[in-house]
Scaffold this motif. Structure first.
Motif, mmCIF file in Angstrom:
data_model
loop_
_atom_site.group_PDB
_atom_site.id
_atom_site.type_symbol
_atom_site.label_atom_id
_atom_site.label_comp_id
_atom_site.label_asym_id
_atom_site.label_seq_id
_atom_site.Cartn_x
_atom_site.Cartn_y
_atom_site.Cartn_z
ATOM 1 N N UNK A 164 3.440 10.579 -33.416
ATOM 2 C CA UNK A 164 2.440 11.514 -33.964
ATOM 3 C C UNK A 164 1.177 11.630 -33.117
ATOM 4 N N UNK A 165 0.782 10.573 -32.467
ATOM 5 C CA UNK A 165 -0.454 10.595 -31.688
ATOM 6 C C UNK A 165 -0.281 10.918 -30.223
ATOM 7 N N UNK A 166 0.939 11.202 -29.799
ATOM 8 C CA UNK A 166 1.186 11.466 -28.374
ATOM 9 C C UNK A 166 0.398 12.670 -27.885
ATOM 10 N N UNK A 167 -0.100 12.558 -26.658
ATOM 11 C CA UNK A 167 -0.752 13.672 -25.965
ATOM 12 C C UNK A 167 -0.706 13.375 -24.482
ATOM 13 N N UNK A 168 -0.814 14.412 -23.670
ATOM 14 C CA UNK A 168 -0.802 14.257 -22.218
ATOM 15 C C UNK A 168 -2.182 13.980 -21.642
ATOM 16 N N UNK A 169 -3.207 14.453 -22.317
ATOM 17 C CA UNK A 169 -4.571 14.326 -21.812
ATOM 18 C C UNK A 169 -5.514 14.082 -22.983
ATOM 19 N N UNK A 177 -8.214 15.428 -23.921
ATOM 20 C CA UNK A 177 -8.758 16.612 -24.586
ATOM 21 C C UNK A 177 -7.676 17.528 -25.162
ATOM 22 N N UNK A 178 -6.445 17.042 -25.184
ATOM 23 C CA UNK A 178 -5.312 17.815 -25.681
ATOM 24 C C UNK A 178 -5.070 17.517 -27.151
ATOM 25 N N UNK A 197 1.161 15.859 -33.516
ATOM 26 C CA UNK A 197 1.105 16.411 -34.875
ATOM 27 C C UNK A 197 0.633 17.862 -34.847
ATOM 28 N N UNK A 198 -0.380 18.139 -34.068
ATOM 29 C CA UNK A 198 -0.911 19.504 -33.986
ATOM 30 C C UNK A 198 0.089 20.445 -33.319
ATOM 31 N N UNK A 199 0.858 19.955 -32.361
ATOM 32 C CA UNK A 199 1.858 20.809 -31.702
ATOM 33 C C UNK A 199 2.879 21.294 -32.729
ATOM 34 N N UNK A 200 3.298 20.404 -33.623
ATOM 35 C CA UNK A 200 4.277 20.782 -34.645
ATOM 36 C C UNK A 200 3.645 21.752 -35.641
ATOM 37 N N UNK A 201 2.444 21.442 -36.099
ATOM 38 C CA UNK A 201 1.748 22.329 -37.050
ATOM 39 C C UNK A 201 1.576 23.730 -36.467
ATOM 40 N N UNK A 202 1.107 23.789 -35.228
ATOM 41 C CA UNK A 202 0.822 25.092 -34.622
ATOM 42 C C UNK A 202 2.111 25.867 -34.354
ATOM 43 N N UNK A 203 3.169 25.181 -33.968
ATOM 44 C CA UNK A 203 4.454 25.866 -33.785
ATOM 45 C C UNK A 203 4.897 26.496 -35.109
ATOM 46 N N UNK A 204 4.786 25.746 -36.179
ATOM 47 C CA UNK A 204 5.149 26.281 -37.501
ATOM 48 C C UNK A 204 4.248 27.444 -37.882
ATOM 49 N N UNK A 217 5.739 21.965 -25.591
ATOM 50 C CA UNK A 217 4.844 20.810 -25.480
ATOM 51 C C UNK A 217 5.374 19.654 -26.316
ATOM 52 N N UNK A 218 5.838 19.925 -27.525
ATOM 53 C CA UNK A 218 6.417 18.868 -28.364
ATOM 54 C C UNK A 218 7.637 18.256 -27.675
ATOM 55 N N UNK A 219 8.509 19.101 -27.133
ATOM 56 C CA UNK A 219 9.682 18.628 -26.395
ATOM 57 C C UNK A 219 9.254 17.717 -25.249
ATOM 58 N N UNK A 220 8.296 18.166 -24.461
ATOM 59 C CA UNK A 220 7.850 17.393 -23.301
ATOM 60 C C UNK A 220 7.230 16.055 -23.703
ATOM 61 N N UNK A 221 6.466 16.044 -24.783
ATOM 62 C CA UNK A 221 5.871 14.782 -25.253
ATOM 63 C C UNK A 221 6.961 13.795 -25.670
ATOM 64 N N UNK A 222 7.979 14.287 -26.353
ATOM 65 C CA UNK A 222 9.076 13.402 -26.762
ATOM 66 C C UNK A 222 9.862 12.902 -25.553
#
Length: 172
Positions: free
Chosen positions: A42-47, A49-50, A54-61, A148-153
């Motif tokens: 849930x807390x994964x991010x690349x940077x 300031x990213x 969790x936000x990637x999933x919410x925004x995709x939906x 982005x979610x795919x790449x984080x996983x």
């Protein structure tokens, strides 16, 4: 024969979110096999300031449900954006898919030239025709966040491949 807005929007949104659900299923199974709590994702991010996973999933939906609602000229369901666990994110995808299934292509068809005004950031709005909105904003926005979610996983070690992204549960 020309393709309609409804025949474009709904299958693309539904397939992308179905495949996103598949990615989450594989991540859940991977976490269980590796003996850790999938909430770690849930807390994964690349940077720094990213926005996090969790936000990637919410925004995709939201891209799918709000895009569909705007195109159809109807009200989208409101979600609280309070998911903090992996299970809650999976439920968010399922709720969005269930709502998308209630929208008929005929509710969207014929709205190619309708003016769609939508928020861009916190303060600004933008207006586009229905066709331009779908093709140049809603679909690219959805795929940005699913990718982005795919790449984080993938970065977290979940064994995903292109077939998982493109074919989801139908991946060989």
């Amino acid at each position: 024969m020309s393709i309609t807005l409804g025949a474009t929007a709904l299958p693309v949104f539904t397939t992308a979110l179905t495949n996103l659900g598949h990615l989450l299923d594989k991540a859940q199974a991977n976490a269980e096999a590796r003996k850790f709590n999938p909430d770690v994702f849930c807390g994964l991010r690349f940077a720094p300031d990213m926005l996090p996973f969790t936000a990637q999933i919410r925004i995709a939906c939201d891209a799918a449900k709000n895009g569909t609602a705007r195109l159809a000229g109807i009200e989208a369901p409101k979600f609280e954006d309070n998911e903090t666990t992996f299970a809650e994110l999976r439920e968010r995808v399922a709720k969005t898919l269930a709502w998308l299934a209630t929208v008929q292509p005929s509710q969207i068809d014929g709205r190619e030239a309708a003016e769609i005004t939508f928020p861009v950031g916190r303060e600004a709005t933008r207006t586009m025709s229905g066709q331009a909105y779908l093709l140049h904003w809603a679909i690219p926005n959805l795929f940005f966040h699913v990718t982005t979610a795919y790449d984080l996983l993938r970065q977290a070690g979940v064994p995903l491949g292109k077939a998982d992204y493109l074919a989801g549960p139908n991946a060989g």
